[in-house]
Enzyme design. Structure first.
Site, mmCIF file in Angstrom:
data_model
loop_
_atom_site.group_PDB
_atom_site.id
_atom_site.type_symbol
_atom_site.label_atom_id
_atom_site.label_comp_id
_atom_site.label_asym_id
_atom_site.label_seq_id
_atom_site.Cartn_x
_atom_site.Cartn_y
_atom_site.Cartn_z
ATOM 1 N N ASP A 213 0.836 -1.001 0.201
ATOM 2 C CA ASP A 213 0.154 0.014 0.192
ATOM 3 C C ASP A 213 1.030 1.291 0.082
ATOM 4 O O ASP A 213 1.737 1.462 0.550
ATOM 5 C CB ASP A 213 -0.911 0.090 1.280
ATOM 6 C CG ASP A 213 -1.839 1.340 1.341
ATOM 7 O OD1 ASP A 213 -2.531 1.092 0.495
ATOM 8 O OD2 ASP A 213 -1.522 1.999 2.287
ATOM 9 N N GLU A 249 1.329 -0.290 -5.100
ATOM 10 C CA GLU A 249 0.230 0.660 -5.349
ATOM 11 C C GLU A 249 0.827 1.955 -5.358
ATOM 12 O O GLU A 249 1.217 2.404 -4.297
ATOM 13 C CB GLU A 249 -0.758 0.382 -4.235
ATOM 14 C CG GLU A 249 -1.936 0.938 -4.478
ATOM 15 C CD GLU A 249 -1.985 2.252 -3.876
ATOM 16 O OE1 GLU A 249 -1.337 2.463 -2.623
ATOM 17 O OE2 GLU A 249 -3.038 3.546 -4.238
HETATM 18 C C1 AAO Z 1 -9.408 8.517 5.910
HETATM 19 C C2 AAO Z 1 -9.846 9.944 5.568
HETATM 20 C C3 AAO Z 1 -8.911 11.169 5.651
HETATM 21 C C4 AAO Z 1 -8.335 11.155 6.952
HETATM 22 C C5 AAO Z 1 -7.565 9.861 7.153
HETATM 23 C C6 AAO Z 1 -6.862 9.663 8.567
HETATM 24 O O1 AAO Z 1 -10.435 9.669 4.412
HETATM 25 O O2 AAO Z 1 -9.873 12.299 5.617
HETATM 26 O O3 AAO Z 1 -7.534 12.247 7.045
HETATM 27 O O4 AAO Z 1 -8.336 8.814 7.215
HETATM 28 O O5 AAO Z 1 -7.740 9.949 9.637
HETATM 29 C C7 AAO Z 1 -7.784 4.905 2.307
HETATM 30 C C8 AAO Z 1 -8.728 6.264 1.996
HETATM 31 C C9 AAO Z 1 -8.485 7.362 2.673
HETATM 32 C C10 AAO Z 1 -8.573 7.147 4.146
HETATM 33 C C11 AAO Z 1 -7.085 6.101 4.464
HETATM 34 C C12 AAO Z 1 -7.058 5.947 5.980
HETATM 35 O O6 AAO Z 1 -8.648 6.442 0.508
HETATM 36 O O7 AAO Z 1 -9.706 8.389 2.541
HETATM 37 O O8 AAO Z 1 -8.269 8.325 4.839
HETATM 38 O O9 AAO Z 1 -7.670 4.907 3.882
HETATM 39 O O10 AAO Z 1 -8.321 5.435 6.422
HETATM 40 C C13 AAO Z 1 -2.908 8.736 -2.655
HETATM 41 C C14 AAO Z 1 -1.923 7.623 -2.244
HETATM 42 C C15 AAO Z 1 -2.328 6.362 -2.497
HETATM 43 C C16 AAO Z 1 -3.844 5.982 -1.740
HETATM 44 C C17 AAO Z 1 -4.721 7.155 -2.340
HETATM 45 C C18 AAO Z 1 -5.971 6.964 -1.693
HETATM 46 O O11 AAO Z 1 -0.678 8.039 -2.874
HETATM 47 O O12 AAO Z 1 -1.479 5.364 -1.870
HETATM 48 O O13 AAO Z 1 -4.094 8.404 -2.138
HETATM 49 N N1 AAO Z 1 -4.156 4.499 -1.963
HETATM 50 C C19 AAO Z 1 -3.846 3.728 -0.700
HETATM 51 C C20 AAO Z 1 -5.054 2.742 -0.580
HETATM 52 C C21 AAO Z 1 -6.258 3.856 0.056
HETATM 53 C C22 AAO Z 1 -5.750 4.099 1.635
HETATM 54 C C23 AAO Z 1 -4.382 4.499 1.496
HETATM 55 C C24 AAO Z 1 -3.424 4.507 0.377
HETATM 56 C C25 AAO Z 1 -3.843 5.064 2.938
HETATM 57 O O14 AAO Z 1 -5.531 2.543 -1.608
HETATM 58 O O15 AAO Z 1 -7.358 2.849 0.105
HETATM 59 O O16 AAO Z 1 -6.638 5.304 1.746
HETATM 60 O O17 AAO Z 1 -3.503 3.644 3.348
HETATM 61 C C26 AAO Z 1 -2.736 11.831 -6.811
HETATM 62 C C27 AAO Z 1 -1.844 11.063 -6.546
HETATM 63 C C28 AAO Z 1 -1.864 9.777 -5.954
HETATM 64 C C29 AAO Z 1 -2.771 9.868 -4.857
HETATM 65 C C30 AAO Z 1 -4.113 10.636 -5.265
HETATM 66 C C31 AAO Z 1 -5.331 10.883 -3.990
HETATM 67 O O18 AAO Z 1 -3.548 11.018 -7.951
HETATM 68 O O19 AAO Z 1 -0.832 10.623 -7.749
HETATM 69 O O20 AAO Z 1 -0.614 9.147 -5.340
HETATM 70 O O21 AAO Z 1 -3.180 8.617 -4.001
HETATM 71 O O22 AAO Z 1 -3.639 12.160 -5.860
HETATM 72 O O23 AAO Z 1 -4.538 11.899 -3.112
HETATM 73 C C32 AAO Z 1 -5.349 12.068 -11.727
HETATM 74 C C33 AAO Z 1 -3.873 12.215 -11.415
HETATM 75 C C34 AAO Z 1 -3.147 11.304 -10.346
HETATM 76 C C35 AAO Z 1 -3.904 11.796 -8.905
HETATM 77 C C36 AAO Z 1 -5.375 11.591 -9.149
HETATM 78 C C37 AAO Z 1 -6.137 12.310 -8.005
HETATM 79 O O24 AAO Z 1 -5.607 10.693 -11.760
HETATM 80 O O25 AAO Z 1 -3.361 11.548 -12.668
HETATM 81 O O26 AAO Z 1 -1.734 11.535 -10.268
HETATM 82 O O27 AAO Z 1 -5.840 12.377 -10.248
HETATM 83 O O28 AAO Z 1 -5.721 13.800 -7.772
#
Ligand code: AAO
Length: 522
Positions: A213, A249
């Site tokens: 992750d 990931e």
């Molecule tokens: C939750 C709450 C938060 C709170 C947190 C802590 O939602 O508000 O602050 O708890 O209390 C998952 C949920 C989160 C959750 C978290 C913990 O999705 O909402 O937070 O559990 O409970 C990034 C990371 C990537 C991650 C993704 C969701 O790089 O690794 O965000 N995925 C993994 C898991 C996911 C999990 C976590 C990680 C954490 O699969 O389920 O989160 O363990 C850009 C960046 C990406 C980034 C995205 C979103 O992407 O490149 O790296 O992913 O932004 O932030 C186009 C662009 C692309 C861009 C995208 C979105 O597609 O080409 O680059 O737009 O902007």
């Protein structure tokens, strides 16, 4: 000699970590998102093995925070509290039993490893964790591991909030908190040791590998140090010296795509290639745009699909149409992503992925939730799996027609998808050939002389005779039906001795595509 050893050290283990260790010629992985271990075990035995799925990605098995506002969100499992193997999906003994039973029928288990962080900084203090372990987020104290405030990165982060504020800054992405999650100091030997200990316990139980992750949030060197400490796979089920399969990931820019995606981030997928495969997020985003026919994309453009589209090298790629994040608007991919909510398009996109040779393919298996869009954002994107009032996850009931009940979608059981997982096995290793297209949204291609698929995503009928290179005979279409004893339950395709066959597909068909392979021949 020294250079050779260095090269081996760099590439040796890495190369082996690209191999899923699939058994019996199986190829596709299925993500049984939020399934209980008992249900995974019985699904391995009654469905996944008989239908040739290679393995299962399971939800994170560590103990996580227990959140009640919102009520038990699916993402609470991405907030570790301890490495106790006790979670919403079951106990350690249920996990062990499931791994054994799936391995015994040749279905591998891949664990979703959350090793970049612990719970959110606002996680509070107390025993509100799935198995009652006490912790304090404000004090960064997790005594069950144990981790203390020394074991976190905050001193390295340079942003005001302590969170990642700019993905353009590689230091922030690695040393600051991802959405407020307490960021582990993986450069510390002690932390690396505790993480490796957690992963090695799972390896010794029989898992075949890991989905890592948030890997872009960890320095490649730190990740390499942890992976380098991992045991070889359990020889009860895997040959000696087998290295765990690793797929990392993150939405990473890749070298080739940098020019296309100029506004991209500085962190490159190639920084992680030597550690294992990387999830190719462009794949699902582009395939969704193509099948939705957005931005002028046409299915005929997929003639160069794969590296020709600037995706990472085939041997480094883990591909998927949608995942647990982007099917609900989290993570990367956007509105183009085709999910089970658009079943006709989803079946076509998944069939295309399973028919095409590029990458290791992962099929999503989801649960349904009540979507509620306000200004284009689903207010219920947090909703957890089908559960009883006390938060316990419901079992997966199987209906007489082999579909699932109680809100479990079971895409992997849909006839069209299940049959294409078999197609992928039957044609495995065969080159893509006999490409045909109508320069619009009708395409066809074969895999050696073992399989052939035809899509009609135009708004008019497809009516064409094509060379399939397959042996003459009558084949059952595995999309509208399948071979059942000596007959086809759906369409049948007659291939002449010259390998040519006539295909007629109405754009109004329930599934406007046809697929035949060597094992669907009468
Ligand atoms: C939750 C709450 C938060 C709170 C947190 C802590 O939602 O508000 O602050 O708890 O209390 C998952 C949920 C989160 C959750 C978290 C913990 O999705 O909402 O937070 O559990 O409970 C990034 C990371 C990537 C991650 C993704 C969701 O790089 O690794 O965000 N995925 C993994 C898991 C996911 C999990 C976590 C990680 C954490 O699969 O389920 O989160 O363990 C850009 C960046 C990406 C980034 C995205 C979103 O992407 O490149 O790296 O992913 O932004 O932030 C186009 C662009 C692309 C861009 C995208 C979105 O597609 O080409 O680059 O737009 O902007």
């Amino acid at each position: 000699m020294k250079l050779f050893i260095l090269l081996l050290a760099l590439l040796g283990p890495g190369a082996a970590q690209h191999d899923p260790h699939a058994k019996h010629g199986r190829t596709a992985i299925v993500h049984l998102f939020e399934w209980r271990w008992e249900d995974v075990a019985v699904e391995c035995e009654r469905f996944l093995a008989p239908n040739g799925y290679a393995g299962v990605q399971i939800s994170p098995p560590h103990e996580n925070i227990l959140l009640t506002s919102p009520w038990r969100p699916w993402w609470e499992r991405y907030q570790p509290i301890s490495f106790n193997l006790c979670s919403r999906s079951g106990t350690e003994s249920e996990l062990r039993d499931m791994i054994t039973r799936c391995n015994n029928v040749g279905v591998n288990i891949y664990v979703d490893a959350v090793i970049n962080h612990m719970c959110g900084s606002s996680g509070g203090e107390g025993s509100h964790s799935v198995c009652g372990s006490w912790f304090s987020a404000p004090k960064k104290d997790f005594p069950t591991v144990p981790f203390s405030h020394w074991d976190f990165n905050d001193h390295k982060c340079r942003t005001g909030s302590g969170n990642i504020e700019n993905y353009g800054d590689a230091y922030q992405v690695r040393d600051c908190r991802l959405v407020g999650l307490l960021d582990l100091a993986l450069e510390k030997d002690y932390v690396r040791g505790k993480v490796a200990e957690y992963m090695n316990k799972l390896i010794d139980m029989g898992v075949a590998g890991f989905r890592v992750d948030a890997c872009k949030h960890m320095w490649p060197g730190d990740l390499a140090a942890v992976l380098g400490r991992l045991h070889n796979l359990n020889t009860d089920w895997f040959s000696g010296g087998s290295r765990p399969f690793i797929y990392q990931e993150a939405r990473l820019l890749i070298l080739l795509a940098w020019v296309i995606d100029l506004g991209g981030e500085p962190i490159m997928a190639r920084e992680y290639f030597h550690l294992g495969r990387v999830t190719e997020f462009k794949y699902g985003a582009k395939l969704g745009t193509i099948f939705r026919k957005w931005n002028g994309e046409k299915l005929s453009y997929t003639k160069s699909w794969g590296e020709g589209w600037g995706f990472m090298p085939d041997g480094n790629a883990l591909v998927f149409v949608d995942n647990h994040d982007n099917q609900r608007g989290h993570g990367a991919g956007g509105a183009a992503i085709v999910t089970f909510w658009d079943p006709r398009l989803h079946k076509m996109a998944v069939a295309f992925m399973l028919a095409h040779p590029y990458g290791v393919a992962r099929v999503m298996s989801s649960f349904r939730w009540d979507r509620h869009f306000v200004n284009g954002k689903d207010q219920n994107d947090w909703v957890g799996p089908p559960s009883f009032d006390n938060g316990t996850t419901k079992p997966v009931p199987i209906n007489p027609d082999e579909t699932c009940g109680d809100g479990w979608v079971c895409e992997h059981r849909w006839r069209q998808i299940k049959n294409m997982a078999i197609f992928r096995n039957v044609v495995n290793g065969q080159p893509l050939g006999n490409w045909w297209d109508n320069q619009s949204n009708q395409v066809a291609f074969g895999r050696g002389n073992r399989g052939f698929i035809v899509f009609n995503n135009d708004d008019w009928d497809l009516d064409v005779t094509l060379n399939t290179s397959m042996p003459g005979g009558t084949y059952c279409d595995v999309i509208s039906g399948q071979k059942d004893g000596g007959r086809c339950t759906g369409k049948q395709i007659n291939v002449g001795d010259d390998g040519r066959a006539h295909f007629k597909i109405s754009n109004r068909d329930e599934d406007p595509f046809v697929a035949v392979h060597a094992e669907s021949k009468l």
